[in-house]
Motif scaffolding. Structure first.
Motif, PDB file in Angstrom:
ATOM      1  N   SER A  59       0.813  -1.221   0.000  1.00 23.07           N
ATOM      2  CA  SER A  59       0.000   0.000   0.000  1.00 23.07           C
ATOM      3  C   SER A  59       0.845   1.270   0.000  1.00 23.07           C
ATOM      4  O   SER A  59       0.434   2.294  -0.542  1.00 23.07           O
ATOM      5  N   TRP A  60       2.041   1.220   0.591  1.00 17.80           N
ATOM      6  CA  TRP A  60       2.903   2.408   0.676  1.00 17.80           C
ATOM      7  C   TRP A  60       3.750   2.630  -0.581  1.00 17.80           C
ATOM      8  O   TRP A  60       4.417   3.648  -0.715  1.00 17.80           O
ATOM      9  N   CYS A  61       3.735   1.692  -1.518  1.00 14.69           N
ATOM     10  CA  CYS A  61       4.628   1.713  -2.682  1.00 14.69           C
ATOM     11  C   CYS A  61       4.048   2.560  -3.819  1.00 14.69           C
ATOM     12  O   CYS A  61       3.064   2.177  -4.449  1.00 14.69           O
ATOM     13  N   GLY A  62       4.696   3.688  -4.089  1.00 11.92           N
ATOM     14  CA  GLY A  62       4.240   4.589  -5.150  1.00 11.92           C
ATOM     15  C   GLY A  62       4.285   3.953  -6.526  1.00 11.92           C
ATOM     16  O   GLY A  62       3.346   4.083  -7.315  1.00 11.92           O
ATOM     17  N   ASN A  63       5.375   3.274  -6.854  1.00 12.76           N
ATOM     18  CA  ASN A  63       5.480   2.632  -8.169  1.00 12.76           C
ATOM     19  C   ASN A  63       4.455   1.512  -8.321  1.00 12.76           C
ATOM     20  O   ASN A  63       3.988   1.240  -9.430  1.00 12.76           O
ATOM     21  N   CYS A  64       4.089   0.869  -7.219  1.00 14.34           N
ATOM     22  CA  CYS A  64       3.049  -0.172  -7.271  1.00 14.34           C
ATOM     23  C   CYS A  64       1.720   0.447  -7.680  1.00 14.34           C
ATOM     24  O   CYS A  64       0.997  -0.111  -8.511  1.00 14.34           O
ATOM     25  N   ARG A  65       1.414   1.611  -7.100  1.00 18.95           N
ATOM     26  CA  ARG A  65       0.158   2.300  -7.438  1.00 18.95           C
ATOM     27  C   ARG A  65       0.167   2.758  -8.888  1.00 18.95           C
ATOM     28  O   ARG A  65      -0.858   2.717  -9.564  1.00 18.95           O
ATOM     29  N   ILE A  66       1.329   3.172  -9.392  1.00 16.70           N
ATOM     30  CA  ILE A  66       1.444   3.599 -10.792  1.00 16.70           C
ATOM     31  C   ILE A  66       1.221   2.412 -11.730  1.00 16.70           C
ATOM     32  O   ILE A  66       0.570   2.535 -12.767  1.00 16.70           O
ATOM     33  N   MET A  67       1.746   1.252 -11.361  1.00 16.93           N
ATOM     34  CA  MET A  67       1.680   0.078 -12.237  1.00 16.93           C
ATOM     35  C   MET A  67       0.342  -0.654 -12.172  1.00 16.93           C
ATOM     36  O   MET A  67      -0.018  -1.361 -13.112  1.00 16.93           O
ATOM     37  N   LYS A  68      -0.398  -0.490 -11.101  1.00 21.53           N
ATOM     38  CA  LYS A  68      -1.641  -1.255 -10.926  1.00 21.53           C
ATOM     39  C   LYS A  68      -2.628  -1.063 -12.084  1.00 21.53           C
ATOM     40  O   LYS A  68      -3.135  -2.053 -12.617  1.00 21.53           O
ATOM     41  N   PRO A  69      -2.933   0.164 -12.539  1.00 13.36           N
ATOM     42  CA  PRO A  69      -3.869   0.294 -13.665  1.00 13.36           C
ATOM     43  C   PRO A  69      -3.308  -0.300 -14.960  1.00 13.36           C
ATOM     44  O   PRO A  69      -4.054  -0.835 -15.779  1.00 13.36           O
ATOM     45  N   LYS A  70      -1.997  -0.233 -15.142  1.00 10.88           N
ATOM     46  CA  LYS A  70      -1.376  -0.834 -16.327  1.00 10.88           C
ATOM     47  C   LYS A  70      -1.494  -2.352 -16.273  1.00 10.88           C
ATOM     48  O   LYS A  70      -1.772  -3.006 -17.285  1.00 10.88           O
ATOM     49  N   PHE A  71      -1.304  -2.910 -15.082  1.00  6.91           N
ATOM     50  CA  PHE A  71      -1.440  -4.350 -14.878  1.00  6.91           C
ATOM     51  C   PHE A  71      -2.880  -4.776 -15.152  1.00  6.91           C
ATOM     52  O   PHE A  71      -3.125  -5.784 -15.826  1.00  6.91           O
ATOM     53  N   LYS A  72      -3.837  -3.986 -14.670  1.00  8.06           N
ATOM     54  CA  LYS A  72      -5.249  -4.293 -14.909  1.00  8.06           C
ATOM     55  C   LYS A  72      -5.592  -4.222 -16.396  1.00  8.06           C
ATOM     56  O   LYS A  72      -6.364  -5.035 -16.895  1.00  8.06           O
ATOM     57  N   LYS A  73      -5.010  -3.274 -17.105  1.00 11.20           N
ATOM     58  CA  LYS A  73      -5.253  -3.166 -18.551  1.00 11.20           C
ATOM     59  C   LYS A  73      -4.715  -4.401 -19.269  1.00 11.20           C
ATOM     60  O   LYS A  73      -5.385  -4.973 -20.132  1.00 11.20           O
ATOM     61  N   LEU A  74      -3.517  -4.844 -18.914  1.00 12.05           N
ATOM     62  CA  LEU A  74      -2.954  -6.052 -19.521  1.00 12.05           C
ATOM     63  C   LEU A  74      -3.816  -7.266 -19.200  1.00 12.05           C
ATOM     64  O   LEU A  74      -3.995  -8.148 -20.050  1.00 12.05           O
ATOM     65  N   ALA A  75      -4.371  -7.314 -18.007  1.00 14.89           N
ATOM     66  CA  ALA A  75      -5.258  -8.421 -17.639  1.00 14.89           C
ATOM     67  C   ALA A  75      -6.500  -8.428 -18.528  1.00 14.89           C
ATOM     68  O   ALA A  75      -6.935  -9.493 -18.984  1.00 14.89           O
ATOM     69  N   SER A  76      -7.049  -7.258 -18.805  1.00  9.18           N
ATOM     70  CA  SER A  76      -8.250  -7.191 -19.648  1.00  9.18           C
ATOM     71  C   SER A  76      -7.941  -7.575 -21.094  1.00  9.18           C
ATOM     72  O   SER A  76      -8.826  -8.016 -21.822  1.00  9.18           O
TER      73      SER A  76
ATOM     74  N   PHE B 253       6.886  -8.342 -10.481  1.00  8.09           N
ATOM     75  CA  PHE B 253       5.931  -9.072 -11.312  1.00  8.09           C
ATOM     76  C   PHE B 253       6.518 -10.451 -11.563  1.00  8.09           C
ATOM     77  O   PHE B 253       7.711 -10.584 -11.837  1.00  8.09           O
ATOM     78  N   ALA B 254       5.677 -11.471 -11.454  1.00  3.68           N
ATOM     79  CA  ALA B 254       6.145 -12.844 -11.618  1.00  3.68           C
ATOM     80  C   ALA B 254       5.184 -13.613 -12.506  1.00  3.68           C
ATOM     81  O   ALA B 254       3.970 -13.377 -12.490  1.00  3.68           O
ATOM     82  N   THR B 255       5.755 -14.532 -13.269  1.00  2.00           N
ATOM     83  CA  THR B 255       4.946 -15.426 -14.097  1.00  2.00           C
ATOM     84  C   THR B 255       5.155 -16.850 -13.614  1.00  2.00           C
ATOM     85  O   THR B 255       6.278 -17.257 -13.299  1.00  2.00           O
ATOM     86  N   PHE B 256       4.058 -17.580 -13.553  1.00  2.00           N
ATOM     87  CA  PHE B 256       4.078 -18.982 -13.158  1.00  2.00           C
ATOM     88  C   PHE B 256       3.377 -19.781 -14.247  1.00  2.00           C
ATOM     89  O   PHE B 256       2.354 -19.351 -14.774  1.00  2.00           O
ATOM     90  N   LYS B 257       3.938 -20.924 -14.581  1.00  2.00           N
ATOM     91  CA  LYS B 257       3.326 -21.795 -15.581  1.00  2.00           C
ATOM     92  C   LYS B 257       3.474 -23.232 -15.097  1.00  2.00           C
ATOM     93  O   LYS B 257       4.554 -23.642 -14.671  1.00  2.00           O
TER      94      LYS B 257
ATOM     95  N   ASN C 261       8.893  -0.577 -13.189  1.00  2.00           N
ATOM     96  CA  ASN C 261       7.784   0.361 -13.270  1.00  2.00           C
ATOM     97  C   ASN C 261       7.564   0.772 -14.726  1.00  2.00           C
ATOM     98  O   ASN C 261       6.985   1.787 -15.009  1.00  2.00           O
ATOM     99  N   LYS C 262       8.037  -0.076 -15.638  1.00  2.00           N
ATOM    100  CA  LYS C 262       7.921   0.189 -17.071  1.00  2.00           C
ATOM    101  C   LYS C 262       6.967  -0.830 -17.718  1.00  2.00           C
ATOM    102  O   LYS C 262       7.142  -2.035 -17.586  1.00  2.00           O
ATOM    103  N   LEU C 263       5.978  -0.319 -18.429  1.00  2.00           N
ATOM    104  CA  LEU C 263       4.993  -1.163 -19.086  1.00  2.00           C
ATOM    105  C   LEU C 263       5.643  -2.106 -20.096  1.00  2.00           C
ATOM    106  O   LEU C 263       5.261  -3.273 -20.206  1.00  2.00           O
ATOM    107  N   GLU C 264       6.657  -1.621 -20.813  1.00  2.00           N
ATOM    108  CA  GLU C 264       7.311  -2.442 -21.849  1.00  2.00           C
ATOM    109  C   GLU C 264       7.953  -3.696 -21.230  1.00  2.00           C
ATOM    110  O   GLU C 264       7.874  -4.784 -21.790  1.00  2.00           O
ATOM    111  N   VAL C 265       8.586  -3.535 -20.084  1.00  2.17           N
ATOM    112  CA  VAL C 265       9.243  -4.666 -19.411  1.00  2.17           C
ATOM    113  C   VAL C 265       8.193  -5.668 -18.938  1.00  2.17           C
ATOM    114  O   VAL C 265       8.354  -6.876 -19.097  1.00  2.17           O
ATOM    115  N   LEU C 266       7.102  -5.164 -18.387  1.00  2.21           N
ATOM    116  CA  LEU C 266       6.021  -6.032 -17.933  1.00  2.21           C
ATOM    117  C   LEU C 266       5.402  -6.786 -19.108  1.00  2.21           C
ATOM    118  O   LEU C 266       5.143  -7.988 -19.022  1.00  2.21           O
ATOM    119  N   THR C 267       5.198  -6.106 -20.215  1.00  2.00           N
ATOM    120  CA  THR C 267       4.629  -6.746 -21.405  1.00  2.00           C
ATOM    121  C   THR C 267       5.540  -7.862 -21.910  1.00  2.00           C
ATOM    122  O   THR C 267       5.058  -8.948 -22.264  1.00  2.00           O
TER     123      THR C 267
END
Length: 102
Positions: free
Chosen positions: A27-44, A74-78, A89-95
């Protein structure tokens, strides 16, 4: 699909899904708050994959699955195993991370 973890049971979720993408945050992490809507967009945009948000401070056992030491992570599990993780905190890296498992 995106869900917020409400108990420390990420291992069970990882074991019961083919592919999982996780944002570890706090909750205290600023970059987490910045990335959350981007993460939600990728989820959609990837509705066939399960996306989860995990409070890294509240759920230590879930945090250990990806060896989280910085936020946001961010982590991926398969197939029940950790594939990759990154702190960004970069969308390109997350993508790129997500593209490795889809």
């Amino acid at each position: 699909m995106i869900q917020e973890l409400n108990q420390d049971n990420l291992q069970e979720i990882v074991n019961s899904n083919d592919t999982i993408i996780v944002q570890y945050s706090a909750s205290w992490c600023g970059n987490c708050r910045i990335m959350k809507p981007k993460f939600k967009k990728l989820a959609s945009e990837n509705e066939s994959i399960a996306f989860y948000i995990v409070d890294a401070e509240q759920f230590p056992e879930s945090r250990k699955l990806a060896k989280v030491d910085n936020l946001p992570t961010f982590a991926t599990f398969k197939n029940g195993k950790l594939v990759n993780q990154t702190q960004t905190n970069k969308l390109e890296v997350l993508t790129e991370l997500i593209n490795e498992v889809i």
